[in-house]
Design a protein around this motif. Sequence first.
Motif, short mmCIF file in Angstrom:
data_model
loop_
_atom_site.label_atom_id
_atom_site.label_comp_id
_atom_site.label_asym_id
_atom_site.label_seq_id
_atom_site.Cartn_x
_atom_site.Cartn_y
_atom_site.Cartn_z
N TRP A 167 -37.26 39.18 -37.82
CA TRP A 167 -36.83 40.03 -38.93
C TRP A 167 -36.66 41.46 -38.44
O TRP A 167 -37.48 41.96 -37.66
N ILE A 168 -35.59 42.11 -38.86
CA ILE A 168 -35.37 43.51 -38.56
C ILE A 168 -35.17 44.26 -39.87
O ILE A 168 -34.90 43.65 -40.91
N SER A 169 -35.32 45.56 -39.83
CA SER A 169 -35.15 46.36 -41.04
C SER A 169 -33.67 46.61 -41.31
O SER A 169 -32.82 46.49 -40.42
N ASP A 170 -33.38 46.97 -42.56
CA ASP A 170 -32.00 47.36 -42.90
C ASP A 170 -31.53 48.50 -42.00
O ASP A 170 -30.38 48.53 -41.56
N ALA A 171 -32.43 49.43 -41.72
CA ALA A 171 -32.08 50.58 -40.88
C ALA A 171 -31.72 50.15 -39.47
O ALA A 171 -30.79 50.69 -38.86
N GLU A 172 -32.45 49.15 -38.94
CA GLU A 172 -32.15 48.66 -37.60
C GLU A 172 -30.77 48.00 -37.57
O GLU A 172 -30.02 48.15 -36.59
N LEU A 173 -30.44 47.28 -38.62
CA LEU A 173 -29.12 46.65 -38.67
C LEU A 173 -28.03 47.72 -38.79
O LEU A 173 -26.98 47.63 -38.14
N ASP A 174 -28.27 48.74 -39.60
CA ASP A 174 -27.30 49.82 -39.74
C ASP A 174 -27.05 50.52 -38.40
O ASP A 174 -25.93 50.97 -38.13
N ARG A 212 -32.82 38.88 -41.62
CA ARG A 212 -33.19 37.82 -40.68
C ARG A 212 -32.15 37.73 -39.56
O ARG A 212 -30.96 37.59 -39.82
N LEU A 213 -32.63 37.78 -38.33
CA LEU A 213 -31.76 37.78 -37.16
C LEU A 213 -31.97 36.47 -36.40
O LEU A 213 -33.09 36.15 -36.00
N MET A 214 -30.88 35.69 -36.21
CA MET A 214 -30.97 34.45 -35.45
C MET A 214 -30.60 34.72 -34.00
O MET A 214 -29.62 35.41 -33.70
N ASP A 215 -31.39 34.14 -33.10
CA ASP A 215 -31.23 34.38 -31.67
C ASP A 215 -31.13 33.05 -30.93
O ASP A 215 -32.11 32.31 -30.83
N GLY A 235 -29.79 34.01 -24.98
CA GLY A 235 -28.77 34.22 -23.98
C GLY A 235 -27.36 33.86 -24.40
O GLY A 235 -26.43 33.93 -23.58
N VAL A 236 -27.19 33.47 -25.68
CA VAL A 236 -25.88 32.99 -26.13
C VAL A 236 -25.34 33.79 -27.31
O VAL A 236 -24.22 34.29 -27.29
N ASP A 237 -26.14 33.91 -28.38
CA ASP A 237 -25.64 34.53 -29.60
C ASP A 237 -26.80 35.19 -30.35
O ASP A 237 -27.92 34.65 -30.39
N LEU A 238 -26.52 36.34 -30.94
CA LEU A 238 -27.50 37.08 -31.72
C LEU A 238 -26.78 37.71 -32.90
O LEU A 238 -25.90 38.55 -32.71
N GLN A 239 -27.14 37.29 -34.13
CA GLN A 239 -26.50 37.85 -35.31
C GLN A 239 -27.33 37.56 -36.55
O GLN A 239 -28.11 36.62 -36.59
#
Length: 246
Positions: free
Chosen positions: A170-177, A198-201, A204-208
């Motif tokens: 999990w990241i903050s809204d500010a981190e995403l901004d 919520r950030l899916m990792d 080594g392939v995809d992060l979003q």
Amino acid sequence: MPDETPATIELFRDDARLRECPATVLAVDERGVRLDRTVFYPHGGGQAGDRGELVLADGTALAIADTRKGERPGEVVHVPFAAQEALLAQLQPGAAVTARIDWERRHRHMRFHTATHLLCALVPHPVDGCSITADYARLDFHMNEPLDKEALNAGLARLVGEAHPVSHRWISDAELDANPGLVRSMSVQPPRGTGRVRLMDVDGVDLQPCGGTHVANTAEIGGVVVTKIEKKSAMTRRVVLGFAAP
């Protein structure tokens, strides 16, 4: 008077492998059943809602046809199949139930959803449409270049075979901004308002950002192939995924 029913605790956000959970009925109305907690994923982000059953204390089961988001943030509505009025009448607020998903169907969603993240890594263009069902998945890419089906299938097979771990944080809204490049989707923006995203990792392939359900390792996806590539418009290329024949 505003609805003061508490939000549902969405257990699938942190553990997509939970197949059932004990729950308490919060409300029952013409839309369906709301619980204090659930393992049912509500339709959203392109992924279909879960099916399954709510098992009552006497062992009888209310069959759930779909799961939807309600009108308020955090509201999850379990939509029953028709002609179950007698069972619905037993589900008064405070009743104890066991919420149990159709695991085979959910697992197909998880495999396809994770496969779309691999596809995003192979096609480095923004996504402007998505659909994930138990039978197929599709992504619409904002691009005008042609795509090679054989090359995509070879790439998918490689990434599945490499067995990349899949996790979330999990990241903050500010981190995403501060990192707008993490957002690949043009049509569905990450949900905001709770203060975290919520950030899916896929290692080594995809992060979003993604709120869907996923497998724990790309090897768990199994055989998945591109079944069709379509030119939907001058700037849209649709890629459809299916499971390979056994």
